[in-house]
Design a protein around this motif. Sequence first.
Motif, short mmCIF file in Angstrom:
data_model
loop_
_atom_site.label_atom_id
_atom_site.label_comp_id
_atom_site.label_asym_id
_atom_site.label_seq_id
_atom_site.Cartn_x
_atom_site.Cartn_y
_atom_site.Cartn_z
N GLN A 1 108.39 5.59 -51.32
CA GLN A 1 109.46 4.89 -52.04
C GLN A 1 110.83 5.31 -51.53
O GLN A 1 111.74 4.47 -51.39
CB GLN A 1 109.34 5.18 -53.53
CG GLN A 1 108.10 4.56 -54.18
CD GLN A 1 107.94 4.97 -55.63
OE1 GLN A 1 108.70 5.80 -56.13
NE2 GLN A 1 106.95 4.43 -56.29
N ARG A 2 110.99 6.62 -51.26
CA ARG A 2 112.28 7.08 -50.72
C ARG A 2 112.54 6.47 -49.34
O ARG A 2 113.68 6.11 -49.02
CB ARG A 2 112.28 8.61 -50.63
CG ARG A 2 112.37 9.30 -51.98
CD ARG A 2 112.70 10.77 -51.81
NE ARG A 2 111.63 11.49 -51.16
CZ ARG A 2 110.64 12.11 -51.80
NH1 ARG A 2 110.61 12.10 -53.14
NH2 ARG A 2 109.70 12.77 -51.14
N LEU A 3 111.47 6.37 -48.53
CA LEU A 3 111.64 5.77 -47.21
C LEU A 3 112.04 4.30 -47.33
O LEU A 3 112.93 3.82 -46.61
CB LEU A 3 110.35 5.91 -46.40
CG LEU A 3 110.35 5.31 -45.00
CD1 LEU A 3 111.43 5.96 -44.14
CD2 LEU A 3 108.98 5.47 -44.35
N LEU A 4 111.36 3.57 -48.23
CA LEU A 4 111.71 2.17 -48.43
C LEU A 4 113.14 2.03 -48.93
O LEU A 4 113.88 1.12 -48.50
CB LEU A 4 110.74 1.53 -49.43
CG LEU A 4 109.29 1.34 -48.94
CD1 LEU A 4 108.43 0.78 -50.06
CD2 LEU A 4 109.24 0.44 -47.73
N ALA A 5 113.55 2.92 -49.84
CA ALA A 5 114.92 2.86 -50.35
C ALA A 5 115.93 3.15 -49.24
O ALA A 5 116.97 2.49 -49.14
CB ALA A 5 115.10 3.85 -51.50
N ALA A 6 115.60 4.15 -48.39
CA ALA A 6 116.51 4.46 -47.28
C ALA A 6 116.61 3.30 -46.30
O ALA A 6 117.70 2.97 -45.82
CB ALA A 6 116.03 5.73 -46.57
N ARG A 7 115.47 2.67 -46.03
CA ARG A 7 115.50 1.52 -45.12
C ARG A 7 116.28 0.37 -45.72
O ARG A 7 117.04 -0.33 -45.02
CB ARG A 7 114.07 1.08 -44.80
CG ARG A 7 113.32 2.04 -43.89
CD ARG A 7 111.90 1.59 -43.67
NE ARG A 7 111.19 2.43 -42.71
CZ ARG A 7 109.91 2.31 -42.41
NH1 ARG A 7 109.19 1.36 -42.98
NH2 ARG A 7 109.35 3.12 -41.53
N ALA A 8 116.09 0.15 -47.03
CA ALA A 8 116.84 -0.93 -47.68
C ALA A 8 118.34 -0.66 -47.63
O ALA A 8 119.14 -1.56 -47.38
CB ALA A 8 116.37 -1.09 -49.13
N ALA A 9 118.71 0.61 -47.87
CA ALA A 9 120.14 0.95 -47.81
C ALA A 9 120.69 0.77 -46.40
O ALA A 9 121.81 0.28 -46.21
CB ALA A 9 120.35 2.39 -48.28
N GLU A 10 119.87 1.16 -45.40
CA GLU A 10 120.32 0.99 -44.01
C GLU A 10 120.45 -0.49 -43.66
O GLU A 10 121.44 -0.88 -43.01
CB GLU A 10 119.33 1.67 -43.08
CG GLU A 10 119.74 1.65 -41.62
CD GLU A 10 118.74 2.37 -40.74
OE1 GLU A 10 119.01 2.49 -39.53
OE2 GLU A 10 117.69 2.80 -41.25
N ARG A 11 119.47 -1.29 -44.10
CA ARG A 11 119.57 -2.74 -43.83
C ARG A 11 120.80 -3.34 -44.50
O ARG A 11 121.49 -4.19 -43.94
CB ARG A 11 118.31 -3.46 -44.31
CG ARG A 11 117.07 -3.19 -43.49
CD ARG A 11 116.02 -4.25 -43.77
NE ARG A 11 115.77 -4.41 -45.18
CZ ARG A 11 114.83 -3.77 -45.86
NH1 ARG A 11 114.06 -2.90 -45.22
NH2 ARG A 11 114.65 -3.97 -47.15
#
Length: 419
Positions: free
Chosen positions: A171-181
């Motif tokens: 979930q943290r990885l998905l959140a980080a990717r979403a923030a980066e996108r």
Amino acid sequence: MNRSRIEGLFDQRSSAARAVVLVGVLVGDLLLVHRPSGGRDWGLAAAGILLCAAAGRWAFGALVALSGLLVVAHTLGSDIVPALKVLAAVTLFELSVREYGRRPVAGAAVLALAVAVNRLADLPGELPSVLYKTGIVAGLPLLMGGYVRVTRDAARAARAHAEQEEARAGQRLLAARAAERTTIARELHDLVAHHVSSMVLRVGVARHVVPDTVDARVIEVLDDLHSSGSEALADLRRLVAVLRDPDSVAAAGTASALVTPGALPAALESVLEGSRRAGLAVTAAVDPVLARLDAVRGLAVLRLVQEGLANAAKHAGPGARAELTVRVADDAAVHLTLQDDGAGRPGVSAPGPSGHGLIGMRERVDLFGGRLDAGPTPRGWRLTAELPALRVPSALPALPALPAPPAPPASVRVREQTP
């Protein structure tokens, strides 16, 4: 044997299998080692075996019954009292493995009381011996069963914790990717798209304010710039939408990044026409089978041709010629070749700053497990790419990080399109 299988041996679902194995061992002992002397002993042994087998379902009741049977057998002077003690200890172990709380302790107390009752005649002189035997028969199975239960539950808790941590990490990885996108989408919208939109607007204004006496070629260039800028702006808007919310965009069917089946030849022809308008003389030989290519590889082919022709138009020099060949082999692999004659021509201007065109092309081809070669030749510059047929595995592996290509020597001219 791995840990999960060992734990499975002491799981409650395996209690019936454990009971069957233990009963088989005890039957073998009664038939081969400690044979009962008469029918009475055989009856007591059969009753003990049945009670031990019932421990898989009713462990506490079977233990209480076996404790009573142990007292009866000792009172009758039976020779199978040791075997009944083993059966009772095994049943207590089963109860301790399966349950927490007072029931295992109560079962151990009942069994200890039965052992003590059988030794009442030896008290008080043999008290240490009676206590020791009571501890072995009742205390040891209770402690061993409790140890197995605690170890098993701790392993389960550790696995559950590890799974939760893995889920949180995902979930943290998905959140980080979403923030980066989101950050990339914001920069694209606020900077790149803003400037492209401003250029398209200014070119449109210039197209309408130039007098009719201006050379028609200038008008044609302005029209081409306006059309190309509008297409780039539309692509940027789609890209921003995909970066911000890929799921909703895909569900709405607006992520038109892929080339629809049958549209690839027309899309390639549009790219070729744009390169010709930019001053590059391009001849192309495109396999008609390309119209049946899958959308994923079709997009890759289109992007490779776009980048290759853009590099040729930028670096080959004025009046350069380029030859494009795209064919589909019998094994469904796509072979692309782009050759220009600009690298060896005299008077060609020095190349501009290096961009990321070749890196992006290599990354795109590597996603398919293909091969890309690019470099100078005696005739100019040659780009070849191979995209093998798609193989869809049952579970897609994570793609490895691609290393940055080494810096080219100064004697080799880098052919890149600046971003």
